[in-house]
Scaffold this motif. Sequence first.
Motif, PDB file in Angstrom:
ATOM      1  N   GLN A  50      36.008 -13.632 -25.531  1.00  0.00           N
ATOM      2  CA  GLN A  50      35.950 -12.186 -25.739  1.00  0.00           C
ATOM      3  C   GLN A  50      34.538 -11.656 -25.550  1.00  0.00           C
ATOM      4  O   GLN A  50      34.331 -10.581 -24.983  1.00  0.00           O
ATOM      5  CB  GLN A  50      36.473 -11.826 -27.140  1.00  0.00           C
ATOM      6  N   THR A  51      33.552 -12.441 -26.001  1.00  0.00           N
ATOM      7  CA  THR A  51      32.159 -12.035 -25.828  1.00  0.00           C
ATOM      8  C   THR A  51      31.793 -12.003 -24.351  1.00  0.00           C
ATOM      9  O   THR A  51      31.120 -11.080 -23.882  1.00  0.00           O
ATOM     10  CB  THR A  51      31.222 -12.990 -26.589  1.00  0.00           C
ATOM     11  N   VAL A  52      32.237 -12.998 -23.612  1.00  0.00           N
ATOM     12  CA  VAL A  52      31.981 -13.037 -22.168  1.00  0.00           C
ATOM     13  C   VAL A  52      32.616 -11.833 -21.480  1.00  0.00           C
ATOM     14  O   VAL A  52      31.995 -11.156 -20.656  1.00  0.00           O
ATOM     15  CB  VAL A  52      32.512 -14.360 -21.566  1.00  0.00           C
TER      16      VAL A  52
ATOM     17  N   GLU B 138      26.904  -7.750 -30.988  1.00  0.00           N
ATOM     18  CA  GLU B 138      28.167  -7.069 -31.307  1.00  0.00           C
ATOM     19  C   GLU B 138      29.286  -8.080 -31.521  1.00  0.00           C
ATOM     20  O   GLU B 138      30.120  -7.923 -32.429  1.00  0.00           O
ATOM     21  CB  GLU B 138      28.537  -6.097 -30.178  1.00  0.00           C
ATOM     22  N   GLY B 139      29.290  -9.121 -30.697  1.00  0.00           N
ATOM     23  CA  GLY B 139      30.308 -10.150 -30.832  1.00  0.00           C
ATOM     24  C   GLY B 139      30.232 -10.869 -32.166  1.00  0.00           C
ATOM     25  O   GLY B 139      31.256 -11.145 -32.803  1.00  0.00           O
TER      26      GLY B 139
ATOM     27  N   ASP C 248      40.241 -14.642 -17.927  1.00  0.00           N
ATOM     28  CA  ASP C 248      40.251 -14.797 -19.383  1.00  0.00           C
ATOM     29  C   ASP C 248      38.877 -15.128 -19.953  1.00  0.00           C
ATOM     30  O   ASP C 248      38.755 -15.542 -21.112  1.00  0.00           O
ATOM     31  CB  ASP C 248      41.259 -15.881 -19.802  1.00  0.00           C
ATOM     32  N   GLY C 249      37.816 -14.960 -19.158  1.00  0.00           N
ATOM     33  CA  GLY C 249      36.474 -15.213 -19.667  1.00  0.00           C
ATOM     34  C   GLY C 249      36.075 -16.673 -19.665  1.00  0.00           C
ATOM     35  O   GLY C 249      35.173 -17.079 -20.404  1.00  0.00           O
ATOM     36  N   TRP C 250      36.695 -17.469 -18.828  1.00  0.00           N
ATOM     37  CA  TRP C 250      36.423 -18.911 -18.744  1.00  0.00           C
ATOM     38  C   TRP C 250      36.055 -19.227 -17.304  1.00  0.00           C
ATOM     39  O   TRP C 250      35.779 -18.330 -16.519  1.00  0.00           O
ATOM     40  CB  TRP C 250      37.672 -19.678 -19.192  1.00  0.00           C
ATOM     41  N   LEU C 251      36.039 -20.501 -16.947  1.00  0.00           N
ATOM     42  CA  LEU C 251      35.790 -20.926 -15.572  1.00  0.00           C
ATOM     43  C   LEU C 251      36.978 -21.734 -15.068  1.00  0.00           C
ATOM     44  O   LEU C 251      37.478 -22.616 -15.775  1.00  0.00           O
ATOM     45  CB  LEU C 251      34.517 -21.762 -15.478  1.00  0.00           C
ATOM     46  N   ASP C 252      37.396 -21.443 -13.847  1.00  0.00           N
ATOM     47  CA  ASP C 252      38.510 -22.151 -13.222  1.00  0.00           C
ATOM     48  C   ASP C 252      38.060 -22.583 -11.820  1.00  0.00           C
ATOM     49  O   ASP C 252      38.031 -21.775 -10.889  1.00  0.00           O
ATOM     50  CB  ASP C 252      39.726 -21.234 -13.132  1.00  0.00           C
ATOM     51  N   PRO C 253      37.686 -23.860 -11.660  1.00  0.00           N
ATOM     52  CA  PRO C 253      37.182 -24.330 -10.355  1.00  0.00           C
ATOM     53  C   PRO C 253      38.150 -24.110  -9.200  1.00  0.00           C
ATOM     54  O   PRO C 253      37.721 -24.011  -8.042  1.00  0.00           O
ATOM     55  CB  PRO C 253      36.930 -25.822 -10.603  1.00  0.00           C
ATOM     56  N   SER C 254      39.444 -24.008  -9.486  1.00  0.00           N
ATOM     57  CA  SER C 254      40.419 -23.828  -8.410  1.00  0.00           C
ATOM     58  C   SER C 254      40.295 -22.463  -7.741  1.00  0.00           C
ATOM     59  O   SER C 254      40.827 -22.256  -6.643  1.00  0.00           O
ATOM     60  CB  SER C 254      41.844 -23.998  -8.946  1.00  0.00           C
TER      61      SER C 254
END
Length: 303
Positions: free
Chosen positions: A238-240, A228-229, A22-28
């Motif tokens: 969304q930009t990521v 563009e974002g 989803d364009g985020w970070l998940d350490p797991s």
Amino acid sequence: MSDGSTSARIALNPIQWMASADGWLDPSLAPAPAERLSLIKQAGFDAVMAEVPADLTVERYQALLDEAGLTLAPGYAVCRSDGRDGKEDDVVASAAALARQHAQLGMTEIGLGLAMGKEAPRVLHPAQAHDADESRVEAVTKLIERICDAMLAEGVRPSLHPHVGTWIETDEEARAVLEALPASRLGFLPDTGHLAWAGADVGALIKDYAERIPFVHVKDCRLSVAAEGREKGWGYQQTVLAGLWAEPGRGELDLTGILGNLPSAFDGWLIVEVDRPDITDPYESAQSSARWMHGTFSSPDRN
């Protein structure tokens, strides 16, 4: 650093292993600590950003580093308050505890940035100085001053890290905090990608505050995607997902030109961060980053 070679040390913050769909970070999503450290070494890095896993003691973490043959670069602290939400005391206590842990690892520097959540106003409207508020910056600065005192008491100096999606995002906001507190209490940790995305002249900021920079987060990005974002009203995620981030040398930033504004005698850290790999496989992303960084910035006697 104008000729590219440097006595700076090169390290990795291995967040490409944490990039989520989803364009985020998940350490797991990252491999277990021992495997992750081994992969970082195999990829071509000799140092990693300090971050003690929650389920490990400092001693066990140090042992894993020794087994992998890695040294440590400064870590990062997150301030989860805007200075006027009633969380200030808890934030200061957490900062002191993290500084104490850093000191146990032999570290004297640490990054300090503000927190951001997926629904935060500036995450929904990134790199636009959304809802800019001078009084909020003043409140944040007062809280950062308290954090500085708490961390310095443990022998560790924090360095301000402006970050898109937080209340210290822009050139102006960064300068306001840095001008309010002396270098002896607060260093400066520029992130080439976040500052560029926010529209800052990153080279000028580095040049103006060069003497208080102990380390840099080296991040490449595509400013064409950022533009563009902004035009289409995209949020942070969304930009990521549209391809903002890239491994060093694969994006649109003139990293050698930007980092050329560091002092010629700079011997701090260049810490690579690839928030979302442009090369799909995280290990290959780390390999590409190591090759480019050592090929571009390492002195002949690579550290």
